[in-house]
Design an enzyme around this catalytic site. Structure first.
Site, short mmCIF file in Angstrom:
data_model
loop_
_atom_site.label_atom_id
_atom_site.label_comp_id
_atom_site.label_asym_id
_atom_site.label_seq_id
_atom_site.Cartn_x
_atom_site.Cartn_y
_atom_site.Cartn_z
N ASN A 11 38.50 44.39 37.30
CA ASN A 11 39.04 42.97 38.60
C ASN A 11 38.57 42.01 38.61
O ASN A 11 37.82 42.69 39.83
CB ASN A 11 40.32 43.90 39.23
CG ASN A 11 41.22 42.65 39.91
OD1 ASN A 11 40.54 41.37 39.86
ND2 ASN A 11 41.35 42.78 41.74
N TRP A 12 38.70 41.35 38.53
CA TRP A 12 37.21 39.99 38.88
C TRP A 12 37.63 38.98 39.66
O TRP A 12 37.36 37.98 39.73
CB TRP A 12 37.07 39.07 36.97
CG TRP A 12 36.15 40.35 36.13
CD1 TRP A 12 35.43 40.38 36.53
CD2 TRP A 12 36.04 39.39 34.52
NE1 TRP A 12 34.44 40.85 35.37
CE2 TRP A 12 35.38 40.51 33.89
CE3 TRP A 12 36.32 38.70 34.06
CZ2 TRP A 12 34.87 40.47 32.84
CZ3 TRP A 12 35.96 38.55 32.48
CH2 TRP A 12 35.42 39.09 32.09
N LYS A 13 39.34 39.19 40.31
CA LYS A 13 39.57 38.42 41.27
C LYS A 13 39.27 36.70 41.23
O LYS A 13 39.94 36.38 39.79
CB LYS A 13 39.12 38.87 42.56
CG LYS A 13 39.30 41.25 42.91
CD LYS A 13 38.69 41.11 44.29
CE LYS A 13 38.69 43.16 44.16
NZ LYS A 13 39.21 43.05 45.11
N HIS A 89 48.73 44.79 43.52
CA HIS A 89 47.18 44.90 43.95
C HIS A 89 47.07 44.67 45.68
O HIS A 89 47.86 44.15 46.25
CB HIS A 89 46.18 43.82 43.31
CG HIS A 89 45.13 44.29 43.89
ND1 HIS A 89 44.75 44.25 44.97
CD2 HIS A 89 43.71 45.11 43.27
CE1 HIS A 89 43.00 44.24 44.94
NE2 HIS A 89 42.73 44.47 44.07
N GLU A 91 45.31 43.52 47.67
CA GLU A 91 45.49 41.67 48.21
C GLU A 91 46.56 41.16 47.90
O GLU A 91 46.62 40.05 48.87
CB GLU A 91 44.11 41.14 47.49
CG GLU A 91 43.05 41.60 47.51
CD GLU A 91 41.84 42.17 47.21
OE1 GLU A 91 41.69 41.00 45.85
OE2 GLU A 91 41.12 42.60 47.34
N GLU A 155 44.46 53.30 45.14
CA GLU A 155 43.74 52.46 45.47
C GLU A 155 43.34 52.46 46.64
O GLU A 155 44.02 51.60 47.48
CB GLU A 155 43.27 50.81 44.92
CG GLU A 155 43.21 50.76 43.52
CD GLU A 155 42.73 49.63 43.43
OE1 GLU A 155 42.00 49.28 42.33
OE2 GLU A 155 43.57 47.87 43.14
N GLY A 161 36.86 46.70 48.42
CA GLY A 161 35.43 45.82 48.36
C GLY A 161 35.21 46.26 49.82
O GLY A 161 34.30 45.67 50.64
N SER A 197 35.63 50.32 45.87
CA SER A 197 34.07 50.89 45.67
C SER A 197 34.02 51.58 44.76
O SER A 197 32.88 52.34 45.11
CB SER A 197 33.40 51.53 47.15
OG SER A 197 34.23 49.98 48.15
N GLY A 218 36.94 46.18 41.20
CA GLY A 218 36.52 45.09 41.27
C GLY A 218 34.90 44.54 41.54
O GLY A 218 34.35 44.29 40.61
N GLY A 219 34.31 44.59 43.04
CA GLY A 219 32.86 43.88 42.90
C GLY A 219 32.37 44.23 41.67
O GLY A 219 31.08 44.19 41.69
C1 PEP Z 1 39.87 46.88 43.87
O1 PEP Z 1 39.56 44.96 44.05
O2 PEP Z 1 40.97 46.45 42.89
C2 PEP Z 1 38.98 47.40 43.80
C3 PEP Z 1 38.81 48.47 43.75
O3 PEP Z 1 37.53 46.51 44.58
P1 PEP Z 1 35.76 47.35 45.04
O4 PEP Z 1 35.68 47.95 43.83
O5 PEP Z 1 35.77 45.76 44.94
O6 PEP Z 1 36.40 47.43 46.28
#
Ligand code: PEP
Length: 236
Positions: A11-13, A89, A91, A155, A161, A197, A218-219
C-alpha cells in the site's frame, strides 16, 4: 497455513511508485509461489498495470456512477484492469469517517464489478485496552457477503505507521477469531492478511502463524529492499 497462497500487498498510500517498481527485476512483481499486489495512487494505476504488476486501487466508490465528485467507480477500476481494491482502510474509516455500512457497500460494489476486495478491519488502542477488539472487528465484518474472492486484512489501528506491531500471538488470536466468524463455505479458503508495521525483522514470525496468510504493508513497501525481504519471508 493450509493451502492458502501467501499474498503480500504493497500500500503505497499518497506516495509515488518507488524507484524501479516497474522494472523487470522489481520486487513488486508477482511470483508463482507468492502473490504480490501493489496499491498505488490512482495516477499510477495504469503505468503499473501496463508494466505487468498485479494492481489494485486504494479506494473505490460504492456508487455505480453519477454525481460523486472526485470518486472512481469499481467498474472503472475493472475496465482499467485492476485486480483488487482496498475497502475500509483505517485511514479512510478514521480519517474520512467511513462507516462499517459504507465499507460493506464498497465491498459489494467491488465484487459486483469483478474485483477481489481487501476488506480492512481493526481496533483502536482504546478499544483494545477496553477488551473490545474482537467485538469491534465482528461488527466491521457484519453483512460481509459470502464470497471466496474477499480477502480480509486485520490491521490494528495502533500498529499502522507507528512502528508498533501486534505480537505474533496477538495477531494469530485475532486471525483465528476472524476465521471463526466466516461462513463454513469460505472459512478455510479466505486469506486473512496482517497489517501494521510489518518489516523484514518481524515478517518471518508473523507469517509463520497458522491463520496469517500474508501481509498488507505500508511504510516498508516504499523501500524496495525491505519489501523484497518481506516477500522472501513469505517464500520461506
Ligand atoms: C497500512 O497502511 O495498511 C499499513 C499497514 O501501514 P504500515 O505498514 O506503515 O504500518
Amino acid at each position: 497455513m493450509s493451502d492458502r497462497k501467501y499474498l503480500i500487498a504493497a500500500n503505497w498510500k499518497m506516495n509515488p511508485a518507488p524507484q524501479g517498481a516497474l522494472a523487470k527485476d522489481s520486487p513488486y512483481r508477482t511470483l508463482s509461489s507468492v502473490d504480490v499486489w501493489v496499491f498505488p495512487t490512482y495516477l499510477d494505476l495504469q503505468p503499473c498495470i501496463e508494466a505487468g504488476l498485479i494492481t489494485g486501487a486504494q479506494l473505490g466508490s460504492s456508487a455505480a456512477n453519477g454525481a460523486h465528485t472526485g470518486d472512481v467507480s469499481m467498474t472503472m477500476l475493472t475496465e482499467l484492469k485492476c485486480r483488487s481494491v482496498l475497502c475500509g482502510h483505517s485511514e479512510r474509516r478514521h480519517g474520512r469517517h467511513e462507516t462499517n455500512e459504507e465499507v460493506i457497500a464498497q465491498t459489494i460494489a467491488a465484487l459486483e464489478a469483478g474485483l477481489h476486495p481487501i476488506v480492512c478491519v481493526g481496533e483502536t488502542l482504546k478499544q483494545r485496552e477496553a477488551g473490545e477488539e474482537k467485538e469491534v472487528v465482528r461488527k466491521q465484518l457484519e453483512g460481509l457477503p459470502v464470497e471466496s474472492r474477499i480477502i480480509i486484512a486485520y490491521e490494528p489501528v495502533w500498529a499502522i505507521g507507528t512502528g508498533k506491531t501486534a505480537t505474533p500471538a496477538q495477531a494469530q488470536e485475532m486471525h483465528a477469531s476472524i476465521r471463526g466468524l466466516l461462513p463454513k463455505d469460505v472459512r478455510d479458503s479466505t486469506r486473512i492478511l496482517y497489517g501494521g508495521s510489518v518489516k523484514p525483522d518481524n515478517a518471518p514470525e508473523l507469517l509463520k502463524q497458522k491463520d496469517i496468510d500474508g501481509a498488507l504493508v505500508g511504510g516498508a513497501s516504499l523501500k524496495p529492499d525491505e519489501f523484497r525481504a518481506i516477500v522472501e519471508a513469505a517464500i520461506g
